[in-house]
Motif scaffolding. Structure first.
Motif, PDB file in Angstrom:
ATOM      1  N   VAL A 103       0.836  -1.187   0.000  1.00  0.00           N
ATOM      2  CA  VAL A 103       0.000   0.000   0.000  1.00  0.00           C
ATOM      3  C   VAL A 103       0.871   1.238   0.000  1.00  0.00           C
ATOM      4  O   VAL A 103       1.862   1.329   0.726  1.00  0.00           O
ATOM      5  CB  VAL A 103      -0.920   0.008   1.237  1.00  0.00           C
ATOM      6  CG1 VAL A 103      -1.678   1.320   1.307  1.00  0.00           C
ATOM      7  CG2 VAL A 103      -1.873  -1.168   1.185  1.00  0.00           C
ATOM      8  N   GLN A 104       0.503   2.195  -0.822  1.00  0.00           N
ATOM      9  CA  GLN A 104       1.254   3.440  -0.908  1.00  0.00           C
ATOM     10  C   GLN A 104       0.288   4.600  -1.013  1.00  0.00           C
ATOM     11  O   GLN A 104      -0.726   4.523  -1.700  1.00  0.00           O
ATOM     12  CB  GLN A 104       2.178   3.415  -2.132  1.00  0.00           C
ATOM     13  CG  GLN A 104       3.242   4.475  -2.120  1.00  0.00           C
ATOM     14  CD  GLN A 104       4.264   4.282  -3.230  1.00  0.00           C
ATOM     15  OE1 GLN A 104       4.013   3.541  -4.169  1.00  0.00           O
ATOM     16  NE2 GLN A 104       5.396   4.931  -3.120  1.00  0.00           N
ATOM     17  N   PHE A 115      -8.847   1.750  -0.039  1.00  0.00           N
ATOM     18  CA  PHE A 115     -10.083   2.489   0.154  1.00  0.00           C
ATOM     19  C   PHE A 115     -11.294   1.586   0.364  1.00  0.00           C
ATOM     20  O   PHE A 115     -12.258   2.008   0.972  1.00  0.00           O
ATOM     21  CB  PHE A 115     -10.369   3.369  -1.073  1.00  0.00           C
ATOM     22  CG  PHE A 115      -9.490   4.568  -1.163  1.00  0.00           C
ATOM     23  CD1 PHE A 115      -8.873   4.893  -2.346  1.00  0.00           C
ATOM     24  CD2 PHE A 115      -9.274   5.379  -0.073  1.00  0.00           C
ATOM     25  CE1 PHE A 115      -8.055   5.995  -2.437  1.00  0.00           C
ATOM     26  CE2 PHE A 115      -8.453   6.482  -0.147  1.00  0.00           C
ATOM     27  CZ  PHE A 115      -7.842   6.794  -1.355  1.00  0.00           C
ATOM     28  N   SER A 116     -11.238   0.387  -0.119  1.00  0.00           N
ATOM     29  CA  SER A 116     -12.418  -0.447  -0.189  1.00  0.00           C
ATOM     30  C   SER A 116     -13.065  -0.625   1.180  1.00  0.00           C
ATOM     31  O   SER A 116     -12.524  -1.305   2.058  1.00  0.00           O
ATOM     32  CB  SER A 116     -12.048  -1.813  -0.770  1.00  0.00           C
ATOM     33  OG  SER A 116     -13.190  -2.632  -0.858  1.00  0.00           O
ATOM     34  N   GLY A 117     -14.209   0.025   1.380  1.00  0.00           N
ATOM     35  CA  GLY A 117     -14.967  -0.123   2.610  1.00  0.00           C
ATOM     36  C   GLY A 117     -14.372   0.570   3.811  1.00  0.00           C
ATOM     37  O   GLY A 117     -14.885   0.444   4.920  1.00  0.00           O
ATOM     38  N   ASN A 118     -13.277   1.309   3.629  1.00  0.00           N
ATOM     39  CA  ASN A 118     -12.592   1.935   4.765  1.00  0.00           C
ATOM     40  C   ASN A 118     -12.826   3.434   4.835  1.00  0.00           C
ATOM     41  O   ASN A 118     -12.898   4.110   3.817  1.00  0.00           O
ATOM     42  CB  ASN A 118     -11.085   1.691   4.665  1.00  0.00           C
ATOM     43  CG  ASN A 118     -10.721   0.243   4.892  1.00  0.00           C
ATOM     44  OD1 ASN A 118     -11.278  -0.411   5.769  1.00  0.00           O
ATOM     45  ND2 ASN A 118      -9.786  -0.259   4.114  1.00  0.00           N
ATOM     46  N   GLY A 119     -12.917   3.935   6.054  1.00  0.00           N
ATOM     47  CA  GLY A 119     -12.964   5.365   6.251  1.00  0.00           C
ATOM     48  C   GLY A 119     -11.591   5.973   6.027  1.00  0.00           C
ATOM     49  O   GLY A 119     -10.580   5.399   6.427  1.00  0.00           O
ATOM     50  N   ASP A 156     -13.277   9.393  -4.354  1.00  0.00           N
ATOM     51  CA  ASP A 156     -13.680   8.722  -5.583  1.00  0.00           C
ATOM     52  C   ASP A 156     -13.187   7.286  -5.456  1.00  0.00           C
ATOM     53  O   ASP A 156     -12.010   7.008  -5.690  1.00  0.00           O
ATOM     54  CB  ASP A 156     -13.071   9.420  -6.801  1.00  0.00           C
ATOM     55  CG  ASP A 156     -13.553   8.848  -8.123  1.00  0.00           C
ATOM     56  OD1 ASP A 156     -13.933   7.657  -8.147  1.00  0.00           O
ATOM     57  OD2 ASP A 156     -13.540   9.566  -9.120  1.00  0.00           O
ATOM     58  N   ASN A 157     -14.082   6.401  -5.066  1.00  0.00           N
ATOM     59  CA  ASN A 157     -13.686   5.024  -4.807  1.00  0.00           C
ATOM     60  C   ASN A 157     -13.212   4.306  -6.073  1.00  0.00           C
ATOM     61  O   ASN A 157     -12.352   3.426  -5.992  1.00  0.00           O
ATOM     62  CB  ASN A 157     -14.836   4.259  -4.170  1.00  0.00           C
ATOM     63  CG  ASN A 157     -15.151   4.756  -2.772  1.00  0.00           C
ATOM     64  OD1 ASN A 157     -14.294   5.332  -2.092  1.00  0.00           O
ATOM     65  ND2 ASN A 157     -16.381   4.571  -2.331  1.00  0.00           N
ATOM     66  N   ALA A 158     -13.763   4.664  -7.205  1.00  0.00           N
ATOM     67  CA  ALA A 158     -13.366   4.018  -8.460  1.00  0.00           C
ATOM     68  C   ALA A 158     -11.923   4.341  -8.829  1.00  0.00           C
ATOM     69  O   ALA A 158     -11.247   3.548  -9.485  1.00  0.00           O
ATOM     70  CB  ALA A 158     -14.301   4.438  -9.581  1.00  0.00           C
ATOM     71  N   LYS A 159     -11.466   5.527  -8.388  1.00  0.00           N
ATOM     72  CA  LYS A 159     -10.107   5.964  -8.719  1.00  0.00           C
ATOM     73  C   LYS A 159      -9.153   5.841  -7.545  1.00  0.00           C
ATOM     74  O   LYS A 159      -7.992   6.213  -7.658  1.00  0.00           O
ATOM     75  CB  LYS A 159     -10.134   7.407  -9.212  1.00  0.00           C
ATOM     76  CG  LYS A 159     -10.909   7.625 -10.496  1.00  0.00           C
ATOM     77  CD  LYS A 159     -10.866   9.084 -10.925  1.00  0.00           C
ATOM     78  CE  LYS A 159     -11.630   9.289 -12.219  1.00  0.00           C
ATOM     79  NZ  LYS A 159     -11.614  10.729 -12.642  1.00  0.00           N
ATOM     80  N   ASN A 160      -9.648   5.351  -6.414  1.00  0.00           N
ATOM     81  CA  ASN A 160      -8.826   5.272  -5.199  1.00  0.00           C
ATOM     82  C   ASN A 160      -8.228   6.635  -4.842  1.00  0.00           C
ATOM     83  O   ASN A 160      -7.034   6.760  -4.567  1.00  0.00           O
ATOM     84  CB  ASN A 160      -7.703   4.244  -5.362  1.00  0.00           C
ATOM     85  CG  ASN A 160      -8.197   2.823  -5.232  1.00  0.00           C
ATOM     86  OD1 ASN A 160      -9.375   2.593  -4.969  1.00  0.00           O
ATOM     87  ND2 ASN A 160      -7.325   1.871  -5.423  1.00  0.00           N
ATOM     88  N   MET A 161      -9.070   7.650  -4.851  1.00  0.00           N
ATOM     89  CA  MET A 161      -8.619   9.016  -4.586  1.00  0.00           C
ATOM     90  C   MET A 161      -9.427   9.637  -3.452  1.00  0.00           C
ATOM     91  O   MET A 161     -10.621   9.385  -3.297  1.00  0.00           O
ATOM     92  CB  MET A 161      -8.782   9.895  -5.826  1.00  0.00           C
ATOM     93  CG  MET A 161      -7.941   9.496  -7.017  1.00  0.00           C
ATOM     94  SD  MET A 161      -6.184   9.839  -6.789  1.00  0.00           S
ATOM     95  CE  MET A 161      -6.176  11.635  -6.720  1.00  0.00           C
ATOM     96  N   ALA A 187      -3.651   9.886  -3.699  1.00  0.00           N
ATOM     97  CA  ALA A 187      -3.776   8.672  -4.501  1.00  0.00           C
ATOM     98  C   ALA A 187      -3.255   7.488  -3.710  1.00  0.00           C
ATOM     99  O   ALA A 187      -2.213   7.579  -3.057  1.00  0.00           O
ATOM    100  CB  ALA A 187      -2.980   8.820  -5.794  1.00  0.00           C
ATOM    101  N   ALA A 188      -3.986   6.395  -3.761  1.00  0.00           N
ATOM    102  CA  ALA A 188      -3.591   5.211  -3.011  1.00  0.00           C
ATOM    103  C   ALA A 188      -3.461   4.017  -3.919  1.00  0.00           C
ATOM    104  O   ALA A 188      -4.256   3.827  -4.837  1.00  0.00           O
ATOM    105  CB  ALA A 188      -4.594   4.904  -1.913  1.00  0.00           C
ATOM    106  N   SER A 189      -2.475   3.209  -3.670  1.00  0.00           N
ATOM    107  CA  SER A 189      -2.335   1.950  -4.375  1.00  0.00           C
ATOM    108  C   SER A 189      -3.043   0.852  -3.588  1.00  0.00           C
ATOM    109  O   SER A 189      -3.385   1.025  -2.424  1.00  0.00           O
ATOM    110  CB  SER A 189      -0.863   1.591  -4.533  1.00  0.00           C
ATOM    111  OG  SER A 189      -0.268   1.423  -3.273  1.00  0.00           O
TER     112      SER A 189
END
Length: 114
Positions: free
Chosen positions: A2-3, A29-33, A72-77, A23-25
């Motif tokens: 994770v970055q 983000f999935s389901g996380n605050g 933006d969950n689709a973009k992990n942003m 931006a996250a690798s």
């Protein structure tokens, strides 16, 4: 691995605006605050804005009404729109999970000064 990579900081005059991006690798983000934190010189890191996966946001009083967190969950942003900036907002800003933060990114410097 994770970055987290923060960007968008800079020098701005009091009353100005900036938009920070994170931006996250991976699937962080999935389901996380997610939250935006900041650390001013000589002070501890503080959590200033949070957003859960379904969009509810919470702010500390010092930034409420001036900052807006979004994701933006689709973009992990994750984003932080900062308006009406004040000198006391000067800090290095980081994003991370709200609970069990992972390895911190390098942050992005925000300087509010005339």
């Amino acid at each position: 691995q994770v970055q987290l990579v923060e960007s968008g900081g800079g020098l701005v005059q009091p009353g100005g605006s900036l938009r920070l991006s994170c931006a996250a690798s991976g699937s962080i983000f999935s389901g996380n605050g997610m939250g935006w934190y900041r650390q001013a010189p000589g002070k501890q890191r503080e959590l200033v804005a949070t957003i859960v996966s379904f969009g509810i946001t919470v702010y500390v009083p010092s930034v409420k009404g001036r900052f807006t967190i979004s994701r933006d969950n689709a973009k992990n942003m994750v984003y932080l729109q900062m308006n009406n900036l004040k000198p006391e907002d000067t800090a290095v800003y980081y994003c991370n999970l709200i609970t069990n933060p992972v390895t911190w990114g390098q942050g992005t410097q925000v300087i509010v000064s005339s």
